[in-house]
Scaffold this motif. Structure first.
Motif, PDB file in Angstrom:
ATOM      1  N   ILE A 159       0.842  -1.198   0.000  1.00  0.00           N
ATOM      2  CA  ILE A 159       0.000   0.000   0.000  1.00  0.00           C
ATOM      3  C   ILE A 159       0.878   1.249   0.000  1.00  0.00           C
ATOM      4  N   VAL A 160       0.617   2.127  -0.971  1.00  0.00           N
ATOM      5  CA  VAL A 160       1.430   3.340  -1.133  1.00  0.00           C
ATOM      6  C   VAL A 160       0.511   4.568  -1.190  1.00  0.00           C
ATOM      7  N   SER A 161       1.016   5.687  -0.709  1.00  0.00           N
ATOM      8  CA  SER A 161       0.263   6.948  -0.788  1.00  0.00           C
ATOM      9  C   SER A 161       1.133   8.071  -0.246  1.00  0.00           C
ATOM     10  N   SER A 162       0.605   9.298  -0.317  1.00  0.00           N
ATOM     11  CA  SER A 162       1.234  10.414   0.395  1.00  0.00           C
ATOM     12  C   SER A 162       1.073  10.179   1.892  1.00  0.00           C
ATOM     13  N   PRO A 163       1.829  10.908   2.713  1.00  0.00           N
ATOM     14  CA  PRO A 163       1.576  10.817   4.149  1.00  0.00           C
ATOM     15  C   PRO A 163       0.167  11.347   4.451  1.00  0.00           C
ATOM     16  N   GLY A 164      -0.558  10.628   5.286  1.00  0.00           N
ATOM     17  CA  GLY A 164      -1.845  11.158   5.743  1.00  0.00           C
ATOM     18  C   GLY A 164      -3.045  10.857   4.869  1.00  0.00           C
ATOM     19  N   SER A 165      -2.890   9.999   3.858  1.00  0.00           N
ATOM     20  CA  SER A 165      -4.031   9.664   2.996  1.00  0.00           C
ATOM     21  C   SER A 165      -4.976   8.675   3.650  1.00  0.00           C
ATOM     22  N   GLY A 166      -4.470   7.987   4.678  1.00  0.00           N
ATOM     23  CA  GLY A 166      -5.336   7.044   5.398  1.00  0.00           C
ATOM     24  C   GLY A 166      -4.973   5.586   5.192  1.00  0.00           C
ATOM     25  N   LYS A 167      -3.716   5.300   4.864  1.00  0.00           N
ATOM     26  CA  LYS A 167      -3.294   3.903   4.650  1.00  0.00           C
ATOM     27  C   LYS A 167      -3.554   3.057   5.899  1.00  0.00           C
ATOM     28  N   THR A 168      -3.110   3.567   7.041  1.00  0.00           N
ATOM     29  CA  THR A 168      -3.235   2.770   8.267  1.00  0.00           C
ATOM     30  C   THR A 168      -4.705   2.633   8.667  1.00  0.00           C
ATOM     31  N   SER A 169      -5.490   3.690   8.482  1.00  0.00           N
ATOM     32  CA  SER A 169      -6.920   3.611   8.808  1.00  0.00           C
ATOM     33  C   SER A 169      -7.619   2.583   7.916  1.00  0.00           C
ATOM     34  N   ILE A 170      -7.293   2.588   6.624  1.00  0.00           N
ATOM     35  CA  ILE A 170      -7.890   1.594   5.719  1.00  0.00           C
ATOM     36  C   ILE A 170      -7.491   0.193   6.166  1.00  0.00           C
ATOM     37  N   LEU A 171      -6.247   0.066   6.559  1.00  0.00           N
ATOM     38  CA  LEU A 171      -5.761  -1.240   7.013  1.00  0.00           C
ATOM     39  C   LEU A 171      -6.512  -1.685   8.272  1.00  0.00           C
ATOM     40  N   GLU A 172      -6.743  -0.760   9.188  1.00  0.00           N
ATOM     41  CA  GLU A 172      -7.499  -1.098  10.398  1.00  0.00           C
ATOM     42  C   GLU A 172      -8.916  -1.568  10.052  1.00  0.00           C
ATOM     43  N   ARG A 173      -9.577  -0.836   9.153  1.00  0.00           N
ATOM     44  CA  ARG A 173     -10.937  -1.240   8.739  1.00  0.00           C
ATOM     45  C   ARG A 173     -10.894  -2.598   8.020  1.00  0.00           C
ATOM     46  N   THR A 174      -9.859  -2.788   7.215  1.00  0.00           N
ATOM     47  CA  THR A 174      -9.724  -4.044   6.468  1.00  0.00           C
ATOM     48  C   THR A 174      -9.552  -5.214   7.432  1.00  0.00           C
ATOM     49  N   ILE A 175      -8.745  -4.994   8.456  1.00  0.00           N
ATOM     50  CA  ILE A 175      -8.523  -6.053   9.447  1.00  0.00           C
ATOM     51  C   ILE A 175      -9.835  -6.373  10.170  1.00  0.00           C
ATOM     52  N   GLU A 176     -10.587  -5.327  10.543  1.00  0.00           N
ATOM     53  CA  GLU A 176     -11.870  -5.563  11.224  1.00  0.00           C
ATOM     54  C   GLU A 176     -12.785  -6.421  10.366  1.00  0.00           C
ATOM     55  N   HIS A 177     -12.759  -6.176   9.043  1.00  0.00           N
ATOM     56  CA  HIS A 177     -13.635  -6.929   8.137  1.00  0.00           C
ATOM     57  C   HIS A 177     -13.154  -8.346   7.881  1.00  0.00           C
ATOM     58  N   LEU A 178     -11.853  -8.513   7.780  1.00  0.00           N
ATOM     59  CA  LEU A 178     -11.333  -9.811   7.304  1.00  0.00           C
ATOM     60  C   LEU A 178     -10.851 -10.723   8.426  1.00  0.00           C
ATOM     61  N   LYS A 179     -10.744 -10.169   9.633  1.00  0.00           N
ATOM     62  CA  LYS A 179     -10.283 -11.004  10.742  1.00  0.00           C
ATOM     63  C   LYS A 179     -11.288 -12.130  10.990  1.00  0.00           C
ATOM     64  N   GLY A 180     -10.777 -13.322  11.172  1.00  0.00           N
ATOM     65  CA  GLY A 180     -11.668 -14.460  11.340  1.00  0.00           C
ATOM     66  C   GLY A 180     -11.941 -15.160  10.020  1.00  0.00           C
ATOM     67  N   LYS A 181     -11.795 -14.393   8.889  1.00  0.00           N
ATOM     68  CA  LYS A 181     -11.964 -15.009   7.569  1.00  0.00           C
ATOM     69  C   LYS A 181     -10.610 -15.385   6.966  1.00  0.00           C
ATOM     70  N   LEU A 182      -9.630 -14.535   7.214  1.00  0.00           N
ATOM     71  CA  LEU A 182      -8.298 -14.740   6.633  1.00  0.00           C
ATOM     72  C   LEU A 182      -7.241 -14.547   7.714  1.00  0.00           C
ATOM     73  N   ASN A 183      -6.114 -15.228   7.558  1.00  0.00           N
ATOM     74  CA  ASN A 183      -4.979 -14.969   8.447  1.00  0.00           C
ATOM     75  C   ASN A 183      -4.127 -13.857   7.850  1.00  0.00           C
ATOM     76  N   LEU A 184      -4.049 -12.757   8.577  1.00  0.00           N
ATOM     77  CA  LEU A 184      -3.306 -11.597   8.070  1.00  0.00           C
ATOM     78  C   LEU A 184      -2.000 -11.401   8.832  1.00  0.00           C
ATOM     79  N   SER A 185      -1.027 -10.842   8.139  1.00  0.00           N
ATOM     80  CA  SER A 185       0.170 -10.297   8.782  1.00  0.00           C
ATOM     81  C   SER A 185       0.466  -8.957   8.129  1.00  0.00           C
ATOM     82  N   VAL A 186       1.159  -8.100   8.871  1.00  0.00           N
ATOM     83  CA  VAL A 186       1.404  -6.747   8.373  1.00  0.00           C
ATOM     84  C   VAL A 186       2.874  -6.389   8.556  1.00  0.00           C
TER      85      VAL A 186
END
Lengths: 216, 121
Positions: free
Chosen positions: A35-62
């Motif tokens: 995941i790439v972007s300017s600073p402050g575009s929301g990469k980490t926030s998107i990742l947090e939301r993604t984890i909330e959605h996919l946790k329990g369905k997929l094994n994630l590492s970051v």
């Protein structure tokens, strides 16, 4: 004076290590995004939301890349997902070697989806293959609709575009359609998602697509 | 500012190509840089000079940068076009599925070594 012809790619060493990373991901059935972007575009926030959605369905590492601090890895660890922090100490991008070193602390056998969050920078990370399946470029509406034409390399080299912070559009002078069109003129094959991490809009669509790619 | 890292990669490649037991200085290092390679020439020049000045055989080496234009190929028309702005659309048929033919290169192409006989000291 004698001339020696060389003809070698300057970043070939990075590309070779990235290829090794890719082979390790493939061997362990790990689907990797960068995941790439300017600073402050929301990469980490998107990742947090993604984890909330996919946790329990997929094994994630970051793997988190930042110039300083392990703040982002702590945000991810708080969600009970294994996170390794790379601190570049001034370096403006991740290189394949840094990811390879970080991979020693990632349990690839227990990972289906590996997310690498690059250093916030729309220029330098575009040149460095890390071994990922897809580069995902995030641009937020606060940055303006001409971001893609100002930073064409990143949009040309990515396969997914997330337009984030769409909830702020009523307050901004940013035309989302124009932003999308600008990006598609640079790279017509971009898969586009529009999200807000505050309202949750678009997160379902993004996560469904991501899950389908992992399980392919 | 990834030009420092790019400069280090250039110098590493040059060192691998020096003739064995060579003690003659490298005069010129030529690199080919695409218009869309994402390189700021002044930054690369600066990074190269800083690293070269502390690298044996390269202390006085100059960096010669050759720039290549951004050229796209349209598979439908079969034609090539040089474009100035990064809009990847065929100017003839408006096809958006074009390929980049050149303009993203970042290569070390050659080095020049001063092999004139050195005076014995």
């Amino acid at each position: 004076m004698s001339v020696i012809t060389i003809e070698r790619k300057v970043l070939e060493k990075n590309d070779q290590i990235a290829q090794k990373n890719r082979e390790d991901f493939t061997a362990n059935n790990v689907f990797t995004i960068n995941i790439v972007s300017s600073p402050g575009s929301g990469k980490t926030s998107i990742l947090e939301r993604t984890i909330e959605h996919l946790k329990g369905k997929l094994n994630l590492s970051v793997i988190e890349g930042d110039v300083q601090t392990d703040n982002d890895a702590r945000r991810i660890s708080a969600l009970d997902v294994p996170a390794v922090q790379i601190v570049t100490h001034g370096g403006c991008h991740l290189e394949a070697r840094l990811v390879r070193d970080a991979m020693e602390n990632v349990d690839l056998q227990k990972t289906q989806l590996l997310v690498i969050e690059n250093v916030g920078n729309l220029v330098c990370p575009s040149n460095y293959d890390l071994g990922e399946a897809h580069k995902v470029v995030v641009v937020s509406t606060t940055e303006g609709d001409d971001k893609p034409i100002k930073y064409p390399n990143m949009f040309r080299n990515s396969s997914v575009l997330i337009i984030n912070k769409i909830d702020l559009v009523p307050y901004l002078n940013c035309n989302i359609d124009e932003l999308e069109n600008n990006a598609l003129q640079i790279n017509p094959s971009l898969k586009v998602f529009k999200t807000s991490c505050t309202t949750g809009d678009g997160i379902d669509e993004w996560c469904s697509w991501l899950e389908s790619q992992v399980l392919k | 500012m990834h030009e420092m890292s790019v400069a280090q990669n250039i110098i590493d490649i040059v060192l691998q190509h020096l003739p064995e037991e060579n003690s003659q200085p490298v005069q010129v290092v030529t690199v080919k840089i695409g218009k869309m390679a994402g390189i700021v020439p002044d930054s690369l020049e600066f990074g190269f000079q800083v690293i070269a000045s502390e690298t044996p055989h390269l202390e006085n080496a100059q960096l010669r940068m050759e720039f290549t234009p951004l050229i796209i190929h349209c598979p439908l028309c079969g034609k090539d076009f040089e474009i100035n702005d990064p809009y990847f659309i065929c100017p003839d048929c408006n096809n958006t599925n074009v390929e980049i033919k050149s303009g993203t290169e970042l290569q070390v192409t050659e080095i020049e070594i001063d092999d004139s006989p050195q005076e014995e000291s």
